[in-house]
Design a protein around this motif. Structure first.
Motif, short mmCIF file in Angstrom:
data_model
loop_
_atom_site.label_atom_id
_atom_site.label_comp_id
_atom_site.label_asym_id
_atom_site.label_seq_id
_atom_site.Cartn_x
_atom_site.Cartn_y
_atom_site.Cartn_z
N THR A 180 -37.07 -7.35 17.68
CA THR A 180 -36.57 -7.77 16.37
C THR A 180 -35.29 -7.06 15.95
OG1 THR A 180 -37.89 -6.15 15.14
CG2 THR A 180 -38.93 -8.26 15.62
N ILE A 181 -34.91 -6.00 16.66
CA ILE A 181 -33.70 -5.26 16.27
C ILE A 181 -32.70 -5.20 17.42
CG2 ILE A 181 -32.80 -3.03 15.51
CD1 ILE A 181 -35.48 -2.55 14.09
N VAL A 182 -33.15 -4.71 18.59
CA VAL A 182 -32.22 -4.50 19.70
C VAL A 182 -31.75 -5.82 20.30
CG1 VAL A 182 -31.94 -3.47 21.98
CG2 VAL A 182 -33.20 -2.25 20.21
N ALA A 183 -32.70 -6.70 20.67
CA ALA A 183 -32.32 -7.96 21.32
C ALA A 183 -31.42 -8.84 20.45
CB ALA A 183 -33.58 -8.73 21.74
N PRO A 184 -31.72 -9.05 19.15
CA PRO A 184 -30.80 -9.84 18.33
C PRO A 184 -29.42 -9.20 18.20
CG PRO A 184 -32.94 -9.69 17.27
CD PRO A 184 -32.97 -8.74 18.42
N ALA A 185 -29.36 -7.86 18.13
CA ALA A 185 -28.06 -7.18 18.03
C ALA A 185 -27.26 -7.36 19.31
CB ALA A 185 -28.27 -5.69 17.73
N VAL A 186 -27.92 -7.27 20.47
CA VAL A 186 -27.25 -7.48 21.75
C VAL A 186 -26.70 -8.91 21.82
CG1 VAL A 186 -27.61 -7.68 24.25
CG2 VAL A 186 -28.53 -5.72 22.99
N LEU A 187 -27.49 -9.87 21.37
CA LEU A 187 -27.04 -11.26 21.40
C LEU A 187 -25.81 -11.48 20.53
CD1 LEU A 187 -30.31 -13.41 21.32
CD2 LEU A 187 -28.59 -13.34 23.11
N ALA A 188 -25.90 -11.05 19.27
CA ALA A 188 -24.80 -11.31 18.33
C ALA A 188 -23.52 -10.57 18.73
CB ALA A 188 -25.22 -10.91 16.92
N CYS A 189 -23.64 -9.27 19.02
CA CYS A 189 -22.45 -8.49 19.39
C CYS A 189 -21.91 -8.93 20.75
CB CYS A 189 -22.80 -7.01 19.41
SG CYS A 189 -23.27 -6.32 17.81
N GLY A 190 -22.81 -9.26 21.69
CA GLY A 190 -22.36 -9.71 22.99
C GLY A 190 -21.61 -11.03 22.92
N GLY A 194 -15.81 -6.08 31.45
CA GLY A 194 -17.26 -6.15 31.31
C GLY A 194 -17.78 -7.47 30.78
N THR A 195 -16.92 -8.47 30.68
CA THR A 195 -17.34 -9.76 30.14
C THR A 195 -18.46 -10.39 30.95
OG1 THR A 195 -15.21 -10.24 29.08
CG2 THR A 195 -16.57 -12.12 29.66
N SER A 249 -22.18 -11.04 29.58
CA SER A 249 -22.68 -12.41 29.55
C SER A 249 -24.05 -12.50 30.22
CB SER A 249 -21.69 -13.35 30.25
OG SER A 249 -20.45 -13.36 29.59
N ARG A 250 -24.22 -11.73 31.29
CA ARG A 250 -25.54 -11.71 31.94
C ARG A 250 -26.59 -11.06 31.03
NH1 ARG A 250 -22.97 -9.79 37.69
NH2 ARG A 250 -22.40 -11.86 38.45
N TRP A 251 -26.18 -10.00 30.33
CA TRP A 251 -27.11 -9.36 29.39
C TRP A 251 -27.48 -10.31 28.26
CZ3 TRP A 251 -30.15 -5.32 29.62
CH2 TRP A 251 -29.90 -4.31 30.55
N LEU A 300 -30.09 -12.56 29.58
CA LEU A 300 -31.36 -11.86 29.76
C LEU A 300 -32.06 -11.58 28.43
CD1 LEU A 300 -30.44 -9.26 32.55
CD2 LEU A 300 -31.97 -11.22 32.76
N SER A 301 -31.27 -11.26 27.39
CA SER A 301 -31.87 -10.89 26.11
C SER A 301 -32.22 -12.09 25.24
CB SER A 301 -30.91 -9.97 25.34
OG SER A 301 -29.68 -10.60 25.06
N GLU A 302 -31.65 -13.26 25.55
CA GLU A 302 -31.90 -14.45 24.73
C GLU A 302 -33.39 -14.79 24.60
OE1 GLU A 302 -30.75 -19.21 24.64
OE2 GLU A 302 -29.72 -17.84 26.00
N PRO A 303 -34.17 -14.80 25.70
CA PRO A 303 -35.59 -15.14 25.54
C PRO A 303 -36.39 -14.06 24.80
CG PRO A 303 -34.88 -15.39 27.83
CD PRO A 303 -33.82 -14.63 27.11
N TRP A 304 -35.84 -12.84 24.72
CA TRP A 304 -36.58 -11.73 24.12
C TRP A 304 -36.21 -11.48 22.67
CZ3 TRP A 304 -40.54 -10.53 26.96
CH2 TRP A 304 -40.47 -10.71 28.33
N SER A 305 -35.31 -12.26 22.13
CA SER A 305 -34.99 -12.17 20.71
C SER A 305 -36.05 -12.97 19.94
CB SER A 305 -33.59 -12.74 20.43
OG SER A 305 -33.31 -12.69 19.06
N MET A 306 -36.96 -12.27 19.29
CA MET A 306 -38.13 -12.92 18.70
C MET A 306 -38.20 -12.75 17.19
SD MET A 306 -41.06 -12.19 21.56
CE MET A 306 -40.79 -12.63 23.27
N LEU A 307 -37.06 -12.83 16.54
CA LEU A 307 -37.06 -12.73 15.08
C LEU A 307 -37.86 -13.86 14.44
CD1 LEU A 307 -33.45 -11.64 14.08
CD2 LEU A 307 -35.58 -10.41 13.66
N GLU A 308 -37.76 -15.07 15.01
CA GLU A 308 -38.50 -16.19 14.44
C GLU A 308 -40.01 -15.99 14.59
OE1 GLU A 308 -37.34 -17.18 18.67
OE2 GLU A 308 -36.38 -16.30 16.91
N VAL A 309 -40.43 -15.34 15.70
CA VAL A 309 -41.85 -15.03 15.88
C VAL A 309 -42.30 -14.00 14.85
CG1 VAL A 309 -43.59 -14.16 17.50
CG2 VAL A 309 -41.71 -15.59 18.33
#
Length: 217
Positions: free
Chosen positions: A115-125, A141-142, A146-148, A151-160
């Motif tokens: 709920t904190i790390v994965a959404p932040a990685v998605l938005a900042c990435g 590092g693009t 992009s690979r990160w 990888l983090s997209e399925p683990w961003s579970m704010l909606e859950v």
């Protein structure tokens, strides 16, 4: 088959990759598309992928909005409960800390990650990758970032988390007086903005733009 927007230049590169239709599994060439084009399956007509107009602008805009609302979600509590004269304010970090103090160490760590790390990685990435691509540039590092992101997209579970939060409210509603705070609305906005940012650009299109930017630099 392709639908295209007339008057736009053809891409500089030509590739010989293939893509399988998600509907009929037919394997066929996957050339680069101009902005506004969509690739259709030559066998069944199903859309294979699309180069969406102004996709990078939308992705950058929604990523910036997600980061802004994420700051609000962490700065303000999302719930205040009053019961028997006691007043409790709850936020994302407070939720993880309460789980940790109750002995649910693994659940506390997973809450922080999902709920904190994965959404932040998605938005900042997304912002780091897509903002320079608007000018045809690719920062160092693009490719890795992009690979990160993927990888983090399925683990961003704010909606859950929000769904579980709503279920908890249904159970707590008759035990305490509940007040919604700024953090809850900010968290809901983060979920919407992340979904819009991720849906604004096709993965194949993103990798195409990265490849063109790296080869032209």
């Amino acid at each position: 088959m392709f639908r295209h927007h007339p008057g736009l230049p053809w891409p500089r590169l030509h590739r010989h990759e293939q893509v399988a239709c998600p509907f009929c599994d037919a394997l066929q060439p996957a050339p680069r598309l101009r902005e506004g084009e969509a690739a259709l399956c030559g066998h069944c007509g199903e859309e294979l992928y699309r180069n969406r107009p102004r996709s990078l602008s939308r992705c950058v805009g929604f990523s910036l909005a997600a980061i802004f609302f994420m700051v609000l979600a962490h700065a303000f509590p999302f719930l205040t409960m009053e019961a028997a004269g006691n007043r409790t304010r709850l936020g994302l970090w407070e939720s993880a800390r309460a789980l940790y103090l109750d002995g649910a160490f693994l659940l506390s760590i997973l809450t922080v990650l999902f709920t904190i790390v994965a959404p932040a990685v998605l938005a900042c990435g997304l912002l780091y990758v897509c903002a320079p691509l608007m000018r045809g540039k690719a920062l160092p590092g693009t490719v890795t970032i992009s690979r990160w992101i993927q990888l983090s997209e399925p683990w961003s579970m704010l909606e859950v988390f929000l769904l579980g939060f709503i279920v908890s409210l249904l159970k707590l509603g008759h035990l305490a007086e509940i007040h919604f705070e700024t953090g809850l609305w900010a968290l809901s906005a983060v979920v919407f903005c992340l979904a819009a940012a991720l849906g604004g650009i096709d993965r194949r299109e993103l990798w195409d733009r990265i490849e063109v930017a790296k080869l032209s630099s």
